[in-house]
Write a protein that holds these residues in place. Structure first.
Motif, PDB file in Angstrom:
ATOM      1  N   LYS A 139      14.671   8.876  -1.012  1.00  0.00           N
ATOM      2  CA  LYS A 139      15.841   8.075  -1.380  1.00  0.00           C
ATOM      3  C   LYS A 139      15.459   6.597  -1.398  1.00  0.00           C
ATOM      4  O   LYS A 139      14.809   6.109  -0.488  1.00  0.00           O
ATOM      5  N   ILE A 140      15.845   5.909  -2.455  1.00  0.00           N
ATOM      6  CA  ILE A 140      15.486   4.495  -2.531  1.00  0.00           C
ATOM      7  C   ILE A 140      16.702   3.571  -2.503  1.00  0.00           C
ATOM      8  O   ILE A 140      16.562   2.365  -2.408  1.00  0.00           O
ATOM      9  N   ALA A 141      17.891   4.159  -2.582  1.00  0.00           N
ATOM     10  CA  ALA A 141      19.096   3.327  -2.541  1.00  0.00           C
ATOM     11  C   ALA A 141      20.165   4.040  -1.727  1.00  0.00           C
ATOM     12  O   ALA A 141      20.242   5.266  -1.730  1.00  0.00           O
ATOM     13  N   ARG A 142      20.942   3.259  -1.011  1.00  0.00           N
ATOM     14  CA  ARG A 142      22.034   3.826  -0.212  1.00  0.00           C
ATOM     15  C   ARG A 142      23.260   2.951  -0.361  1.00  0.00           C
ATOM     16  O   ARG A 142      23.164   1.783  -0.728  1.00  0.00           O
TER      17      ARG A 142
ATOM     18  N   SER B  39       0.818  -1.213   0.000  1.00  0.00           N
ATOM     19  CA  SER B  39       0.000   0.000   0.000  1.00  0.00           C
ATOM     20  C   SER B  39       0.859   1.273   0.000  1.00  0.00           C
ATOM     21  O   SER B  39       0.330   2.366  -0.194  1.00  0.00           O
ATOM     22  N   THR B  40       2.139   1.154   0.270  1.00  0.00           N
ATOM     23  CA  THR B  40       3.059   2.272   0.076  1.00  0.00           C
ATOM     24  C   THR B  40       4.286   1.749  -0.649  1.00  0.00           C
ATOM     25  O   THR B  40       4.888   0.764  -0.203  1.00  0.00           O
ATOM     26  N   LEU B  41       4.645   2.390  -1.763  1.00  0.00           N
ATOM     27  CA  LEU B  41       5.821   1.982  -2.531  1.00  0.00           C
ATOM     28  C   LEU B  41       6.366   3.236  -3.205  1.00  0.00           C
ATOM     29  O   LEU B  41       6.010   3.559  -4.325  1.00  0.00           O
ATOM     30  N   ASN B  42       7.202   3.958  -2.457  1.00  0.00           N
ATOM     31  CA  ASN B  42       7.726   5.222  -2.981  1.00  0.00           C
ATOM     32  C   ASN B  42       8.989   4.993  -3.797  1.00  0.00           C
ATOM     33  O   ASN B  42      10.090   5.059  -3.273  1.00  0.00           O
ATOM     34  N   ILE B  43       8.813   4.689  -5.077  1.00  0.00           N
ATOM     35  CA  ILE B  43      10.003   4.460  -5.895  1.00  0.00           C
ATOM     36  C   ILE B  43      10.066   5.412  -7.094  1.00  0.00           C
ATOM     37  O   ILE B  43      11.002   5.358  -7.869  1.00  0.00           O
ATOM     38  N   ASP B  44       9.061   6.280  -7.233  1.00  0.00           N
ATOM     39  CA  ASP B  44       9.084   7.170  -8.400  1.00  0.00           C
ATOM     40  C   ASP B  44       9.035   8.620  -7.970  1.00  0.00           C
ATOM     41  O   ASP B  44       8.594   9.478  -8.701  1.00  0.00           O
ATOM     42  N   ASN B  45       9.511   8.869  -6.750  1.00  0.00           N
ATOM     43  CA  ASN B  45       9.452  10.217  -6.214  1.00  0.00           C
ATOM     44  C   ASN B  45      10.878  10.666  -5.921  1.00  0.00           C
ATOM     45  O   ASN B  45      11.565  10.076  -5.096  1.00  0.00           O
TER      46      ASN B  45
END
Lengths: 140, 481
Positions: B339-342, B329-335
């Motif tokens: 940050k999606i990678a570290r 229900s939450t997947l913030n990968i196009d914003n």
């Protein structure tokens, strides 16, 4: 918190979002009974109108299952609505607005055959869980 | 230093005598047993509870302490401190010890006495570590036996079955700490087991088994490929099933982590020099293990059941596993703002701070220049929702995230925002089958830390069959944990 919150009191962090597989009628019913619980509904129903464009990227259409129907809207904010075919079963996820009697869809796509075959079973399971939850607060 | 506690303000353990009036003592807890219940012979139908621990206030002196009493008192006393903490005991009963009887199941101590605690007469206070004198703290890194009196792992293997059943001392590096496993014995007692892998210059891998909660808890605080342990009075067995020698932590065992001795320092240097090679080995092993693990995870839960379980088991730290049929229900990968990678440190696997881009983890073994290579890894927090509620902030990282999304992290970052949105909607609000690892953690929201082990779109037939299943998986789980 008093009132018609339909979640077990022991869940300390308050009612969290639920996504409930439902028919059109049960969607309306659960929205009314669980007024304070954040709910999204997964509905499988037949597209029974043309898809018409409106203001601010809105696309409107009508869904029908059996005798019940609900007007729907999808806003093309981050992506376009895929091509929908009237008469086919579609899977829509969204919130139900009881004041406008409108199903605001955020995800719409054709339903697969196996989704159609299994959907009633999922609705029954969700119905049972939602009823149990309502009974806990004595609101039904 | 007005608030600091040192041994000088108290009666030394070596000066304790049975006829002292209200003695007060201080010491570091260096060993501790699980709480046990026994039928009360004087009070048929009720139970008495007990647990023991060992405290030390000088390099040469330590003593066993046993407490008996009602369930509530014993359990809350036992919960109040752990091995490695400092306690003050007021008015214990000093008893002469019957060596043979006492030392069969308790650590061998230099004292001719043992201490008894009673609910009515004695008080135990726990000192926070910053109040404790350095002299006392340093005892935690001093083995209770001569620092040279140990077997290397190679010596144990070479001696083989001659050492079966013997109780000896071992000095070794912790290689890995397995997840605790829980089971019920044929006489319906609950048990647990945790396997720690050790190594040294002579043996690449040697199993040490822990069967009690206290030693399992202690083992969870060790750092793979870094912590060196001196295990005094550990039992050696020949494992017929695996056809090899193993070590078992018993109630006599006292383990000193990171001993401050020349022998341990040599081993510690060896660990540092070989950290990278063993890390690589272990990563491959862990990946193999994880794929086997997935097949052994069979219990299906709802979010509601998991939350109830977290509440019920508050305070425990065991991981458990399960399958959830739920929607992301939450997947913030196009914003762009999220940050999606570290970067992670290739040495220890920890995330690296963006500012320095070097590993600042205190657990990381840095090379002389202080630099480690880093690699980019997905680091996503997703919410999982079903018809009973939402699990917030489930961790989806590394290769699991790559397999879920179908892109490596570098491929994904090269996509346009539009492409990322399209991929997002392939998963967002779709029913998925998610394998999860749960850690009960009071700090986490809802008391639960959740790690995604695998996430794939669910087969609707399989999902509906499992969700409408009549068996109550929650009851199964409760009876097990």
């Amino acid at each position: 918190r008093e009132g018609p919150a339909k979640c077990p009191a022991k869940l300390q962090d308050g009612p969290s979002l639920r996504i409930v597989p439902a028919g059109i009628e049960s969607m309306k019913r659960w929205r009314e009974l669980a007024a304070r619980c954040p709910l999204l509904f997964e509905v499988l129903a037949v597209l029974d109108s043309a898809v018409t464009p409106g203001a601010q990227g809105a696309k409107s259409f009508l869904l029908r299952d059996g005798r019940s129907a609900v007007p729907c809207v999808f806003y093309e904010t981050d992506r376009e609505l895929p091509r929908l075919i009237r008469g086919r079963v579609h899977r829509c996820v969204g919130t139900y607005d009881p004041d406008r009697k409108l199903f605001r869809c955020v995800s719409v796509r054709p339903a697969t055959v196996s989704e159609q075959k299994t959907f009633q079973e999922l609705v029954r399971t969700a119905d049972a869980a939602m009823s149990r939850c309502s009974q806990l607060t004595g609101a039904v | 230093m007005a608030n600091s506690f040192s041994a000088q303000n108290f009666i030394a353990l070596s000066d304790l005598r049975p006829n002292l009036a209200r003695p007060s003592i201080i010491g570091m807890v260096i060993g501790k047993t699980d709480v046990k219940g026994f039928p009360d012979r004087k009070n048929i139908g009720s139970e008495r509870y007990t647990f023991s621990f060992t405290i030390r206030d000088s390099p040469t002196y330590f003593i066993n302490v046993t407490s008996w009493g009602k369930e509530d008192y014993i359990k809350s006393l036992s919960r109040s401190f752990r091995v490695g903490e400092c306690v003050i005991i007021e008015n214990p009963l000093v008893q002469t010890k019957e060596i043979e009887k006492e030392e069969k199941f308790n650590p061998t101590t230099p004292s001719s006495y043992k201490l008894l605690l009673s609910e009515n007469h004695s008080v135990v206070r726990i000192c926070s570590s910053y109040q404790v004198d350095m002299k006392l703290l340093s005892l935690l890194h001093l083995p209770i036996r001569d620092s040279r009196d140990y077997y290397s792992l190679g010596d144990i293997v070479a001696n083989g079955q001659n050492l079966d059943g013997r109780i000896i001392n071992v000095l070794a590096i912790v290689r890995s700490i397995g997840d605790p496993k829980y089971f019920t014995t044929s006489d319906r007692r609950k048990g647990q087991r945790c396997e720690v892998k050790l190594y040294d210059e002579t043996e690449p891998s040697f199993a040490m088994l822990c069967w009690d909660n206290e030693s399992i808890l202690l083992a969870q605080s060790w750092i793979p490929r870094e912590t060196v342990i001196f295990a005094a009075d550990i039992r050696i067995n020949f494992d017929k099933f695996r056809n090899c020698m193993t070590a078992t932590v018993i109630s006599k065992t006292i383990i000193t982590a990171n001993p401050d001795t020349p022998e341990a320092n040599i081993l510690s240097n060896f660990a540092r020099e070989n950290a990278e090679a063993t890390a690589l080995d272990d990563e491959i092993e862990a990946q193999l293990k994880e794929s086997i693990n997935l097949q052994t995870i069979v219990d299906v839960y709802t979010v509601e059941q998991l939350k109830a379980l977290a509440l019920k088991n508050e305070g425990k730290t065991y991981p458990f596993y399960g399958i959830l049929y739920a929607y992301i229900s939450t997947l913030n990968i196009d914003n762009e703002t999220v940050k999606i990678a570290r970067n992670r440190c290739s040495g220890c696997g920890y995330f690296v701070s963006e500012a320095s881009n070097t590993c600042t983890s205190p657990f990381c073994n840095k090379d002389s220049s202080g630099h480690k290579s880093v690699f980019l890894s997905f680091d996503l927090m997703i919410d999982l929702t079903d018809h009973t509620g939402t699990l917030h902030s489930c961790s989806l990282t590394g290769t699991v995230a790559e397999e879920t999304l179908g892109f490596t992290v570098h491929e994904f970052l090269a996509l346009t925002e539009e492409q990322k949105t399209t991929i997002k909607w392939q998963f967002l609000l779709e029913r998925s089958k998610i394998y999860l690892k749960f850690l009960l953690s009071p700090k986490a929201r809802g008391g639960l830390r959740t790690y995604v082990l695998s996430c794939k779109l669910a087969d609707p037939i399989e999902a509906s069959r499992n969700l409408s299943g009549k068996s109550n998986k929650l009851e199964n789980l409760e009876s097990r944990y």
